[in-house]
Design an enzyme around this catalytic site. Structure first.
Site, PDB file in Angstrom:
ATOM      1  N   LEU A 142       0.864  -1.165   0.000  1.00  9.85           N
ATOM      2  CA  LEU A 142       0.000   0.000   0.000  1.00  9.85           C
ATOM      3  C   LEU A 142       0.905   1.221   0.000  1.00  9.85           C
ATOM      4  O   LEU A 142       1.947   1.220   0.655  1.00  9.85           O
ATOM      5  CB  LEU A 142      -0.902   0.056   1.249  1.00  9.85           C
ATOM      6  N   ASP A 143       0.521   2.267  -0.706  1.00  7.73           N
ATOM      7  CA  ASP A 143       1.274   3.515  -0.636  1.00  7.73           C
ATOM      8  C   ASP A 143       1.339   3.997   0.809  1.00  7.73           C
ATOM      9  O   ASP A 143       0.435   3.715   1.613  1.00  7.73           O
ATOM     10  CB  ASP A 143       0.617   4.599  -1.485  1.00  7.73           C
ATOM     11  N   ARG A 144       2.385   4.732   1.129  1.00  7.67           N
ATOM     12  CA  ARG A 144       2.559   5.218   2.498  1.00  7.67           C
ATOM     13  C   ARG A 144       1.344   5.996   2.990  1.00  7.67           C
ATOM     14  O   ARG A 144       0.907   5.832   4.139  1.00  7.67           O
ATOM     15  CB  ARG A 144       3.814   6.098   2.572  1.00  7.67           C
TER      16      ARG A 144
END
Length: 341
Positions: A142-144
């Site tokens: 997942l993106d940060r």
């Protein structure tokens, strides 16, 4: 899985440096070393990665080359200059766990793996500190800034099976997103090929009918609302393919960009601005939120042991519900989005 050596060993990193340790996961068996590191450190070009490897990877077993095939359990370290690391969330709510799986509700702002900017404040580091070495390994990314569900494998076999499931599209994922504007239809589809970034801007993908790979996302409007005199909508997103930044760039392509998105927001100059250390003052109000408003809300897949379908769901976090309800938001200075973690 990632691990860290005892800092009392003779070859500990000298002052001003930090070691980032990697332990190759089962789903990367047989990959070239430079390709493996390219997945873990996405902002670094292939040429630069190969130079780093040739200058020396710290590995007790043998000297590694860019073309060296990796295998599950191979452990090596990269040594880099230490820099001041931004603070990241420390909460790590456990949604479910058994002998095979651990499912987490990742808070926004927490990277999953170590990157050029984050080496201590990551999800894998928190897992190691709280549960011990090799307790669980994230099976996907997942993106940060994206919040929500992260599935981890707790055995070598579980990691292998989960890795295969995510690659073969046998995992059903649903996201909740806040977008700018009011989509006229209650449901719509974006079918637009996505290509990887350029050598100049590696972390931003692009729509490219010639070089792009098949990419398709379905969207359902759950709620249209007005905040501060501007139109917004709450969407449920169904990615039918799994490209990097797929939902984010598909929403921009549809004309309803994600709230708070620094790269794919309504202003085409967002990425150039937000990749810099200092941001123009007039850019802040257009962000509206300190992070992009994307939440991994539901996931369904076959259990790696029983093969029976399991489903997990988590609600919107408070920052996104506050935005919908029109409540005041905390005054925060967002971090520039300089990596894809």
């Amino acid at each position: 899985m990632h691990s860290e050596r005892d800092t009392d060993t003779p070859d500990e990193a000298p002052d001003g440096y930090v070691d980032i340790t990697f332990v190759v996961e089962p789903n990367y068996a047989g990959w070239r070393l430079d390709r493996y590191l390219g997945q873990k450190i996405r902002r670094m070009t292939k040429e630069r990665l190969q130079g780093v490897i040739r200058r020396g990877i710290l590995c007790d077993e043998r000297r590694l080359k860019p073309s060296t095939p990796v295998y599950p359990g191979l452990t090596f370290r990269l040594r880099r200059r230490a820099s001041e690391e931004p603070e990241t969330p420390t909460a790590l709510p456990v949604v479910f766990q058994d002998e095979w799986l651990m499912v987490l509700d990742k808070p926004a702002g927490l990277p999953i793996h170590p990157t050029a900017r984050y080496h201590k404040g990551t999800l894998v580091t928190l897992l190691r500190e709280r549960f011990g070495e090799r307790y669980a390994e994230p099976a996907h990314r997942l993106d940060r800034e994206t919040s929500g569900l992260v599935v981890c494998g707790r055995t070598t076999e579980s990691c292998r099976v989960l890795g295969r499931l995510f690659v073969s599209r046998d995992v059903h994922k649903e996201y909740l997103a806040l977008c700018e504007g009011h989509p006229p239809e209650d449901s719509f589809v974006v079918d637009a090929p996505i290509a990887e970034g350029t050598e100049l801007i590696r972390i931003a993908v692009r729509i490219d009918p010639v070089e792009g790979k098949e990419s398709r996302t379905r969207f359902q409007v759950l709620q249209r609302f007005i905040r501060d005199g501007e139109p917004f909508a709450l969407l449920r997103c169904f990615p039918e393919t799994g490209r990097q930044h797929q939902i984010r760039i598909h929403l921009r392509e549809a004309g309803f960009p994600l709230v708070g998105d620094k790269m794919y927001g309504p202003d085409p100059g967002y990425f150039d601005r937000f990749s810099k250390h200092c941001l123009e003052p007039e850019a802040w109000p257009r962000l509206r939120l300190p992070r992009h408003a994307l939440h991994a809300a539901r996931i369904v897949f076959p259990h790696p042991d029983t093969k029976q379908e399991v489903a997990f769901e988590v609600p919107l976090p408070s920052d996104l519900t506050d935005f919908i309800e029109g409540r005041p938001l905390p005054v925060m200075r967002p971090e520039p989005e300089t990596d894809a973690a």
